[in-house]
Design an enzyme around this catalytic site. Structure first.
Site: not given
Ligand code: GAR
Length: 239
Positions: A129, A131, A158, A167
């Site tokens: 994942n 995060h 991360s 997470d």
């Molecule tokens: C990213 O910033 C990722 O790190 C976060 O969602 C966004 C997705 O962007 N993930 C989380 O918050 C998971 N807990 P994307 O849809 O443009 O790839």
């Protein structure tokens, strides 16, 4: 003489081609925009990552990630949680769909659901994942605002192996940026995003090369325990 050396070169090339490992089959889970999914896809298509993205699974039927997958001829599957009795039933169906594509790795790329521990447990060690925080800081939501509220000097993202704890699985690698004076959460998130893309691609590459594994609940790199998360620099290299 010349032709002998040409044919021996051909033989050497053939050996290199033969010895290239098969691409790592991957299924990506996403919930929204899909820019991390697109980054993996771009790296695959450009030959920078030896992976084969076999499907994109979404828990939201209007996610932009689905459009990106369809545009790239990647099977794009939306599962509506309202069609299932509860979270365990939905998650069992989700992982059953993923399993149809026989992935060696599931990548959660902006997947915003908490996973049912029983449904995800067969995938421990085969699911990562990304995060948007320097874990173990700020699991959960609103990570950019929480870093600002805490007056942190640095923020980041991360990649970790997924465990039953939100997470909370062992961290593989992180990337960092400085927090600017007057940054808003939106500005911080936007500045971090390209670093996230490189972090995710670099982490997937390590997995695809067989360099990182989860063993006894901890990350190993090249057969040795990882003492601290790897640092990925702004170009996506191990710092
Ligand atoms: C990213 O910033 C990722 O790190 C976060 O969602 C966004 C997705 O962007 N993930 C989380 O918050 C998971 N807990 P994307 O849809 O443009 O790839």
């Amino acid at each position: 003489m010349a032709s002998a050396s040409v044919s021996s070169e051909h033989a050497a090339c053939a050996r290199i081609v033969e010895s290239k490992p098969a691409p790592l089959p991957i299924v990506v889970f996403a919930s929204g925009r899909g820019s991390n999914f697109q980054a993996l896809l771009n790296a695959e298509r450009a030959g920078r990552l030896n992976i084969e993205i076999r499907a994109l699974l979404c828990d939201r039927s209007r996610a932009r990630a689905l459009e990106l997958a369809r545009a790239a001829n990647v099977p794009a599957i939306a599962l509506d949680h309202k069609a299932f009795a509860d979270r365990p039933a939905f998650d069992q169906a989700l992982f059953a769909r993923a399993a149809e594509f026989a992935p060696a790795l599931i990548v959660l790329a902006g997947f915003m659901r908490i996973l049912d521990p029983a449904a995800m447990s067969p995938w421990i060690g085969r699911m990562i994942n990304i995060h948007p925080s320097l874990l173990p800081k700020y699991p959960g939501l609103h990570t950019h605002q929480r870093a600002l509220d805490a007056d942190d000097a640095r923020h980041g993202s991360s990649v970790h192996f997924v465990s039953a704890e939100l997470d909370g699985g062992p961290v593989i690698a992180r990337t960092e940026i400085a927090i600017g004076r007057g940054d808003t959460a939106e500005q911080l998130a936007a500045r971090l995003l390209p670093y996230e893309h490189r972090l995710l691609c670099a982490s997937v590459e390590l997995f695809a090369r067989g360099r990182i594994v989860l063993k006894g609940g901890a990350v190993q790199i090249d057969g040795h325990p990882l003492a601290q998360p790897l640092a990925i620099d702004s170009a996506g290299r191990l710092g």
